[in-house]
Write an enzyme that holds these catalytic residues in place. Structure first.
Site, short mmCIF file in Angstrom:
data_model
loop_
_atom_site.label_atom_id
_atom_site.label_comp_id
_atom_site.label_asym_id
_atom_site.label_seq_id
_atom_site.Cartn_x
_atom_site.Cartn_y
_atom_site.Cartn_z
N CYS A 27 -2.95 0.74 9.82
CA CYS A 27 -3.96 -0.19 9.30
C CYS A 27 -4.91 -0.71 10.37
O CYS A 27 -5.98 -1.22 10.03
CB CYS A 27 -3.31 -1.35 8.57
SG CYS A 27 -1.86 -1.97 9.35
N HIS A 55 0.84 -1.20 0.00
CA HIS A 55 0.00 0.00 0.00
C HIS A 55 0.87 1.25 0.00
O HIS A 55 2.03 1.21 0.44
CB HIS A 55 -0.84 0.05 1.29
CG HIS A 55 -1.90 -0.99 1.39
ND1 HIS A 55 -2.13 -1.70 2.54
CD2 HIS A 55 -2.84 -1.41 0.51
CE1 HIS A 55 -3.15 -2.52 2.36
NE2 HIS A 55 -3.59 -2.38 1.13
C1 CIR Z 1 -3.42 -7.82 3.64
O1 CIR Z 1 -2.60 -8.33 2.87
O2 CIR Z 1 -4.47 -7.33 3.25
C2 CIR Z 1 -3.12 -7.84 5.12
N1 CIR Z 1 -2.38 -9.02 5.44
C3 CIR Z 1 -2.35 -6.62 5.55
C4 CIR Z 1 -3.15 -5.36 5.39
C5 CIR Z 1 -2.45 -4.18 5.97
N2 CIR Z 1 -3.25 -3.03 5.80
C6 CIR Z 1 -2.77 -1.81 5.74
O3 CIR Z 1 -1.57 -1.60 5.80
N3 CIR Z 1 -3.61 -0.81 5.58
#
Ligand code: CIR
Length: 284
Positions: free
Chosen positions: A277, A180
């Site tokens: 997140c 991201h």
């Molecule tokens: C994913 O791959 O969607 C999750 N394992 C990690 C998401 C992390 N989200 C973020 O940094 N906003």
């Protein structure tokens, strides 16, 4: 942490303030969270993750009222609530998440935001092609930077521009260079961005044209330390063992009279997660 925006912040520092935060409990299924970018020697420990999450929520709670929604067992990644909604003021775009296994996490977030009085717009209703993870969206107060990644496409960006009509949306092509946008760059205040040294940081800064747009930035050697939560002048950073990054960040934070806290997020980092997140910050 302090709930009030510090009164003695440096004159060059402008901050948006928040009145509450939304988080979600870590599910027992978290050990099966998606992991693409992190290279792990050890598997995820759900017990450790639960403790780390408690500390994170307590930290937020000491600044603003913080909801912790019940875990969603059928969604291993659902602790990462940031990805499910882009909220600015009293409007929210409920995202159509970029990874199929995560689609559905947004349902209960929509409900809770509506209960809190937020007007919600469903991305998948406004465009059948749009996908977006909130982790790709960085709002500085002046610009809405949107990473075009494997999780967020141009149709997703267009929906954000349609809903947040009066805000300048800027595309930041990322491809597969990072999960991201906010895995690479976040903000220390509304005019100061934090990005890693090295090729990835150079690339992203160039794509964002941050200097032309009037931002200054702090560069840190450890990319993990560039994902910062800024909650009313309280800066939360990941507790990573890079002394140079810690010193540089500490000095940048002190110059602006903000407050710095380090939080251990080892289990979240194992599945490409960080600090931003795990919460949605609201100003209601
Ligand atoms: C994913 O791959 O969607 C999750 N394992 C990690 C998401 C992390 N989200 C973020 O940094 N906003």
């Amino acid at each position: 942490m302090d709930s009030a925006v510090p009164s003695n912040i440096s004159p060059t520092c402008t901050l948006r303030s928040y009145t509450m935060a939304v988080t979600r409990q870590v599910p027992q299924s978290f050990a099966k969270a998606i992991c693409k970018h992190a290279q792990n020697e050890e598997p995820i420990s759900v017990d450790v993750a639960l403790k780390q999450h408690d500390i994170y929520v307590d930290k937020l709670r000491s600044a603003v009222p913080t909801l912790c929604l019940p875990a969603l067992e059928s969604f291993p990644d659902s602790v990462f609530v940031e990805d499910t909604a882009v909220v600015i003021g009293t409007k929210a775009v409920i995202t159509h998440l970029g990874h199929r296994s995560r689609q559905g996490e947004e349902e209960s977030i929509r409900k809770i935001l509506q209960q809190l009085g937020v007007q919600t717009f469903d991305m998948n209703v406004l465009s059948t092609k749009a996908v977006c993870d909130g982790g790709d969206v960085l709002f500085t107060g002046r610009h809405l930077f949107v990473g075009l990644s494997e999780r967020t496409n141009h149709a997703g960006l267009d929906v954000l521009q349609e809903v947040f009509k009066n805000i300048k949306v800027v595309a930041v092509p990322l491809g597969d260079k990072a999960l991201h946008l906010k895995s690479v760059v976040t903000s220390l205040d509304d005019n100061t961005l934090v990005a890693p040294t090295g090729a990835l940081g150079d690339f992203v800064i160039q794509q964002m044209r941050v200097e032309d747009r009037g931002y200054s930035f702090v560069r840190l050697p450890d990319p993990r330390m560039c994902n910062l939560v800024n909650l009313n002048g309280n800066i939360l950073a990941q507790d990573v063992p890079c002394h140079l990054s810690r010193d540089l960040l500490r000095r940048a934070v002190e110059r602006k009279n903000l407050r710095l806290y380090f939080i251990d997020t080892s289990e979240f980092a194992k599945c490409d997660g960080a600090l931003t997140c795990c919460s949605i910050l609201l100003n209601l």
